[in-house]
Design a protein around this motif. Structure first.
Motif, PDB file in Angstrom:
ATOM      1  N   LYS A 126       0.773  -1.345   0.157  1.00 14.48           N
ATOM      2  CA  LYS A 126      -0.209  -0.060   0.042  1.00 14.48           C
ATOM      3  C   LYS A 126       0.873   1.281   0.089  1.00 14.48           C
ATOM      4  CE  LYS A 126      -3.998   1.972   2.484  1.00 14.48           C
ATOM      5  NZ  LYS A 126      -4.567   1.967   1.232  1.00 14.48           N
ATOM      6  N   LEU A 129       2.317   1.808  -3.331  1.00 13.88           N
ATOM      7  CA  LEU A 129       1.286   2.039  -4.370  1.00 13.88           C
ATOM      8  C   LEU A 129       1.188   3.501  -4.348  1.00 13.88           C
ATOM      9  CD1 LEU A 129      -0.678   1.643  -6.643  1.00 13.88           C
ATOM     10  CD2 LEU A 129      -2.268   0.914  -4.824  1.00 13.88           C
ATOM     11  N   GLU A 130       1.060   4.172  -3.130  1.00 13.96           N
ATOM     12  CA  GLU A 130       0.588   5.356  -2.894  1.00 13.96           C
ATOM     13  C   GLU A 130       1.834   6.296  -3.389  1.00 13.96           C
ATOM     14  OE1 GLU A 130      -0.317   5.625   1.255  1.00 13.96           O
ATOM     15  OE2 GLU A 130      -2.491   4.699   0.911  1.00 13.96           O
ATOM     16  N   ALA A 159      -5.851   2.630 -10.077  1.00 11.91           N
ATOM     17  CA  ALA A 159      -4.893   2.359  -8.687  1.00 11.91           C
ATOM     18  C   ALA A 159      -5.291   3.122  -7.587  1.00 11.91           C
ATOM     19  CB  ALA A 159      -3.541   3.099  -9.181  1.00 11.91           C
ATOM     20  N   ASP A 163      -6.382   1.443  -3.868  1.00 15.37           N
ATOM     21  CA  ASP A 163      -5.947   1.968  -2.563  1.00 15.37           C
ATOM     22  C   ASP A 163      -6.958   2.241  -1.806  1.00 15.37           C
ATOM     23  OD1 ASP A 163      -3.831   3.042  -1.305  1.00 15.37           O
ATOM     24  OD2 ASP A 163      -4.232   5.158  -1.779  1.00 15.37           O
ATOM     25  N   LEU A 173      -2.603  -4.916  -5.092  1.00 13.76           N
ATOM     26  CA  LEU A 173      -2.212  -3.448  -4.921  1.00 13.76           C
ATOM     27  C   LEU A 173      -0.756  -3.415  -5.583  1.00 13.76           C
ATOM     28  CD1 LEU A 173      -2.342  -2.737  -1.093  1.00 13.76           C
ATOM     29  CD2 LEU A 173      -3.626  -1.449  -3.113  1.00 13.76           C
ATOM     30  N   LYS A 176      -1.748  -3.307  -9.449  1.00 18.16           N
ATOM     31  CA  LYS A 176      -2.087  -1.660  -9.778  1.00 18.16           C
ATOM     32  C   LYS A 176      -0.747  -1.001  -9.905  1.00 18.16           C
ATOM     33  CE  LYS A 176      -6.146  -2.787 -10.403  1.00 18.16           C
ATOM     34  NZ  LYS A 176      -6.772  -3.023 -11.672  1.00 18.16           N
ATOM     35  N   SER A 177       0.122  -1.230  -9.138  1.00 22.52           N
ATOM     36  CA  SER A 177       1.448  -0.598  -9.108  1.00 22.52           C
ATOM     37  C   SER A 177       2.245  -0.748 -10.387  1.00 22.52           C
ATOM     38  CB  SER A 177       2.292  -0.891  -7.815  1.00 22.52           C
ATOM     39  OG  SER A 177       1.636  -0.391  -6.459  1.00 22.52           O
TER      40      SER A 177
END
Length: 404
Positions: A126, A129-130, A159, A163, A173, A176-177
């Motif tokens: 997480k 990804l952020e 994404a 998230d 996650l 999507k990254s």
């Protein structure tokens, strides 16, 4: 360590002072000629003190020599140990401390790394990804081509949704990254080269841009989220190019001819004809059409049996798909098209018109008249026969009377 070194140095200094004092007393007593000390050159090395000679660095040297290749000296233990070995003034406590620190570092490096828990994996995925999302959010649509931006924007939106998804896993996650990084790397800067490089011809007729104007203006009525990214991207790009050429054609220094404008029109129409709705949008269409199919607008008694049966089956199949909770997503497009086809083919039962009702009444009346006429005609015929018979009898009677 500095304190002990200072004490040892103080002891050595005290001994040296005592020796100097003793020498001075002897010199005063004998009063010999003064002896000049030889000058000390830069190449001369002072002899090692007793304390330095007793420092054992063998274990530290062995430990440094045993460090495996690729050892990550995160804490600087190896560097510190090498520094102590190179330091001629290092004390035994310093050597021992450097050895201990290096041994601890080697043990930590050799220890197996514990497998992270699922919670730790989720937190790491997480956080990663952020970071990627924040970097992507700094991009500006105006800087990139519509086709690559459409793919990037879709990946960024997906994404962000993942998230915020409370049910997201470390794997989803991470996926999507990867997708967002790929879309970001695929972004292409807009070219500063004009679309057309035709020289300005002041005598050329102004191109007809009426159709292009309509198409470009209609673009605002399209909603991107309703269509698949792969069909939306070329449509958006064709409209962007058409808009740029339209502005150029309407400018005083227009360099575009009719062929360039017609090319834009064809590109927009072609891309528009290939637009495909998303599965989610087809589901919305199907929901609306199924609700309408089950409304009071449709009654089985109003339609023929052969057209009602496929219509009823199509709306039932659509409703079942909408109510389904299976993982496999139904083909909402096919179901909606089947329902629309069945609805279009519905045929109503043909009602009797007013003219047909009058014709039926007239036919019934004619039949009654025929029956009545048949009965009446028979009566008339019998009366006529009787009348002629009566006349014949009277004539015969008269004739007989004349003969008499």
């Amino acid at each position: 360590m500095a304190h002990s070194k200072l004490i040892k140095g103080g002891v050595a200094l005290t001994a040296t002072v005592c020796m100097l004092l003793a020498g001075a007393s002897t010199a005063n007593a004998a009063d010999p000629a003064p002896v000049q000390a030889a000058p000390v050159t830069a190449t001369q090395t002072a002899p090692a003190t007793t304390a330095q000679a007793n420092v054992d660095k063998s274990k530290l040297q062995a430990a440094v020599a045993s460090v495996p290749a690729g050892f990550e000296d995160d804490e600087g233990a190896l560097e510190a140990a090498q520094g102590v070995l190179d330091n001629a003034d290092a004390t035994q406590p310093e050597v021992d401390n450097a050895l201990t620190q290096l041994q601890n570092a080697l043990e930590d490096a050799a220890a197996p790394v514990p497998e992270p828990t699922d919670a730790e994996k989720l937190a790491d995925a997480k956080a990663a990804l952020e970071v990627i999302i924040k970097t992507a959010q700094t991009k500006k649509e105006a800087d990139y081509t519509p086709a690559t931006w459409a793919t990037f924007a879709a990946a960024l939106q997906a994404a962000e949704q993942e998230d915020a998804n409370p049910s997201a896993t470390a794997d989803t996650l991470a996926t999507k990254s990867d997708e967002l990084v790929t879309a970001t790397n695929a972004l292409q800067k807009k070219s500063t080269t004009p679309t057309h490089e035709n020289p300005v011809n002041p005598f050329a007729p102004k191109p007809d841009v009426s159709m292009l104007t309509v198409l470009v203006n209609d673009f605002k009525y399209y909603t991107e989220s309703m269509y698949t990214p792969e069909t939306w991207a070329p449509f958006a790009e064709a409209n962007a190019n058409g808009k740029a050429d339209l502005e150029e054609a309407n400018s005083e220094g227009n360099s575009l001819d009719q062929a360039a404008i017609d090319k834009d029109v064809v590109a927009i129409e072609t891309a528009g004809s290939k637009l495909e709705f998303t599965s989610a949008q087809w589901k919305k269409f199907l929901q609306s059409d199924v609700d309408y199919a089950y409304s009071d607008n449709f009654k089985q008694s109003d339609y023929t049996a052969e057209t009602w049966k496929p219509f009823d089956a199509a709306r039932a199949a659509g409703k079942a798909a909408l109510d389904s909770v299976t993982r496999a997503e139904p083909d909402y497009k096919a179901l909606d098209n089947a329902l629309m086809t069945a609805e279009f083919n519905l045929k109503k039962v043909k009602p009797a018109s007013d003219t047909e009702k009058k014709d039926d009444a007239a036919k019934k009346s004619d039949k009654k008249s025929d029956k009545k006429l048949a009965t009446t005609g028979a009566s008339i015929s019998a009366a006529v026969i009787l009348m002629f018979m009566a006349l014949g009898a009277a004539g015969a009677f008269t004739a007989l009377r004349k003969r008499d």
